[in-house]
Motif scaffolding. Structure first.
Motif, PDB file in Angstrom:
ATOM      1  N   VAL A   1       1.013  -1.087   0.205  1.00 39.61           N
ATOM      2  CA  VAL A   1      -0.094  -0.493  -0.293  1.00 39.61           C
ATOM      3  C   VAL A   1       0.718   1.086   0.210  1.00 39.61           C
ATOM      4  O   VAL A   1       0.283   2.200  -0.316  1.00 39.61           O
ATOM      5  CB  VAL A   1      -0.929   0.081   1.004  1.00 39.61           C
ATOM      6  N   VAL A   2       2.281   1.385   1.118  1.00 38.11           N
ATOM      7  CA  VAL A   2       2.681   2.393   0.592  1.00 38.11           C
ATOM      8  C   VAL A   2       3.391   2.670  -0.600  1.00 38.11           C
ATOM      9  O   VAL A   2       3.526   4.009  -0.871  1.00 38.11           O
ATOM     10  CB  VAL A   2       4.129   1.757   1.961  1.00 38.11           C
ATOM     11  N   ILE A   3       3.824   2.093  -1.460  1.00 41.28           N
ATOM     12  CA  ILE A   3       4.314   1.848  -3.005  1.00 41.28           C
ATOM     13  C   ILE A   3       3.379   2.040  -3.397  1.00 41.28           C
ATOM     14  O   ILE A   3       3.683   3.819  -4.434  1.00 41.28           O
ATOM     15  CB  ILE A   3       4.428   0.621  -3.163  1.00 41.28           C
ATOM     16  N   HIS A   4       1.587   2.167  -3.857  1.00 45.75           N
ATOM     17  CA  HIS A   4       0.937   2.197  -4.304  1.00 45.75           C
ATOM     18  C   HIS A   4       0.481   3.758  -4.199  1.00 45.75           C
ATOM     19  O   HIS A   4       0.163   4.438  -4.993  1.00 45.75           O
ATOM     20  CB  HIS A   4       0.163   1.255  -4.075  1.00 45.75           C
ATOM     21  N   GLU A   5       0.695   4.097  -3.055  1.00 49.33           N
ATOM     22  CA  GLU A   5      -0.099   5.778  -2.549  1.00 49.33           C
ATOM     23  C   GLU A   5       0.788   6.462  -2.586  1.00 49.33           C
ATOM     24  O   GLU A   5       0.787   7.857  -3.414  1.00 49.33           O
ATOM     25  CB  GLU A   5      -0.724   5.674  -1.147  1.00 49.33           C
ATOM     26  N   PHE A   6       2.179   6.448  -2.752  1.00 49.35           N
ATOM     27  CA  PHE A   6       3.648   7.287  -3.006  1.00 49.35           C
ATOM     28  C   PHE A   6       3.609   7.067  -4.201  1.00 49.35           C
ATOM     29  O   PHE A   6       4.552   8.462  -5.023  1.00 49.35           O
ATOM     30  CB  PHE A   6       4.762   6.478  -2.156  1.00 49.35           C
ATOM     31  N   ALA A   7       3.388   6.304  -5.306  1.00 53.37           N
ATOM     32  CA  ALA A   7       3.287   6.578  -7.022  1.00 53.37           C
ATOM     33  C   ALA A   7       2.329   7.205  -6.840  1.00 53.37           C
ATOM     34  O   ALA A   7       2.331   8.110  -8.283  1.00 53.37           O
ATOM     35  CB  ALA A   7       3.207   4.994  -7.816  1.00 53.37           C
ATOM     36  N   HIS A   8       1.077   7.466  -5.950  1.00 57.47           N
ATOM     37  CA  HIS A   8      -0.053   8.509  -6.629  1.00 57.47           C
ATOM     38  C   HIS A   8       0.544  10.038  -6.428  1.00 57.47           C
ATOM     39  O   HIS A   8       0.701  10.636  -7.529  1.00 57.47           O
ATOM     40  CB  HIS A   8      -0.882   7.985  -5.906  1.00 57.47           C
ATOM     41  N   GLN A   9       1.300  10.258  -5.261  1.00 58.70           N
ATOM     42  CA  GLN A   9       1.875  11.290  -5.623  1.00 58.70           C
ATOM     43  C   GLN A   9       1.986  11.892  -6.204  1.00 58.70           C
ATOM     44  O   GLN A   9       3.415  13.048  -6.631  1.00 58.70           O
ATOM     45  CB  GLN A   9       3.138  10.919  -3.833  1.00 58.70           C
ATOM     46  N   LEU A  10       3.888  10.848  -6.426  1.00 57.61           N
ATOM     47  CA  LEU A  10       4.779  10.879  -7.494  1.00 57.61           C
ATOM     48  C   LEU A  10       3.616  11.763  -8.899  1.00 57.61           C
ATOM     49  O   LEU A  10       4.343  12.555 -10.124  1.00 57.61           O
ATOM     50  CB  LEU A  10       5.452   9.846  -8.097  1.00 57.61           C
TER      51      LEU A  10
END
Length: 272
Positions: free
Chosen positions: A170-179
């Motif tokens: 979930v962290v990789i997923h949501e921080f990919a959204h941030q990028l």
């Protein structure tokens, strides 16, 4: 007129000097010894980081120090924020920004809100005609907002880090959204260097996204979570999870997409 000129010069000096001061502050944080207690947290909660080459491990730890110093972590629903929470989340978030010549550390992000477990949000549903319908309650493990916030479930964060090869993080997923959101609303096209790169990105991502949509429609198994078929933004986030956690099958089944993500993330997980 003189006062206006002076104020203008002061404003220009501030804009020029502020990035320099920020970088000097970050250099001091990166130069500090990495606390032994934080090392223990990484060993306990993010075990797959031990597979990284030594230079990337060092870089990651330096990024964690800056990230934790700059971002506010807020506990929700009674959760008390601890170093274990901060370091576990920061380590996975900083994995996405390795090897960048000028690391901005998610410049629009101000706060990480952390719930004990999955949380409920009210979403306004828009029908196919564009008319707003009633609110729908959804249970989520994470969410990324363009207003400078990421919301995470601590339980899902821990579980996502504990199993490093399931492409469910979930962290990789949501921080990919941030990028993705650094260029505005999330649309599956993060900040890229120039029109030619955007054209290549669009072609490669659209081809893989369309294939996943067809697989989801037919109910076929896929390397990617079918949630990635929702829209291009979700596909980019799901593909990012797969890139970091299942690089070998991704490179075998989608070599062009794998190399595109290698170029964007500036790392090659196959070598870890």
């Amino acid at each position: 007129m003189l006062i206006v000129t002076v104020l203008g010069l002061m404003l220009v000096a501030w804009f020029i000097g502020q990035p320099w001061l920020t970088e000097q502050r970050r250099r001091r944080w990166r130069a500090q010894p990495f606390p032994p207690a934080w090392r223990a947290i990484l060993k306990k909660r993010v075990p797959y980081l031990r597979a990284l080459p030594a230079d990337l491990q060092l870089q990651l730890k330096q990024h964690i120090q800056v990230f934790v110093a700059e971002k506010a972590f807020i506990g929700c629903a009674g959760l008390v924020i601890t170093d274990e929470i901060r370091i576990t989340i920061a380590a996975q978030a900083c994995l996405l920004i390795l090897n960048r010549p000028h690391t901005d550390y998610y410049p629009e992000l101000r706060q990480i809100l952390v719930y004990p477990g999955a949380f409920i949000v009210d979403k306004v549903h828009t029908d196919e005609t564009g008319v707003l319908q009633d609110h729908q309650r959804q249970v989520l493990s994470g969410e990324s907002w363009s207003q400078g916030q990421v919301i995470l479930s601590w339980q899902d964060t821990v579980e996502g880090a504990a199993i490093p090869d399931d492409a469910n993080n979930v962290v990789i997923h949501e921080f990919a959204h941030q990028l993705d959101q650094e260029t505005g609303l999330a649309n599956g096209a993060p900040n890229l260097p120039g029109p030619a790169r955007y054209r290549r990105w669009s072609r490669v991502m659209h081809e893989a996204f369309e294939e996943l949509q067809n697989q989801a429609d037919r109910g076929e198994a896929s390397l990617f979570d079918h949630y990635g078929a929702t829209n291009p933004a979700e596909f980019f986030a799901v593909a990012s999870e797969t890139f970091f956690e299942r690089p070998h099958p991704l490179a075998e089944q989608h070599p062009t997409l794998y190399h595109e993500l290698c170029d964007f993330y500036r790392v090659n997980p196959l070598s870890w």
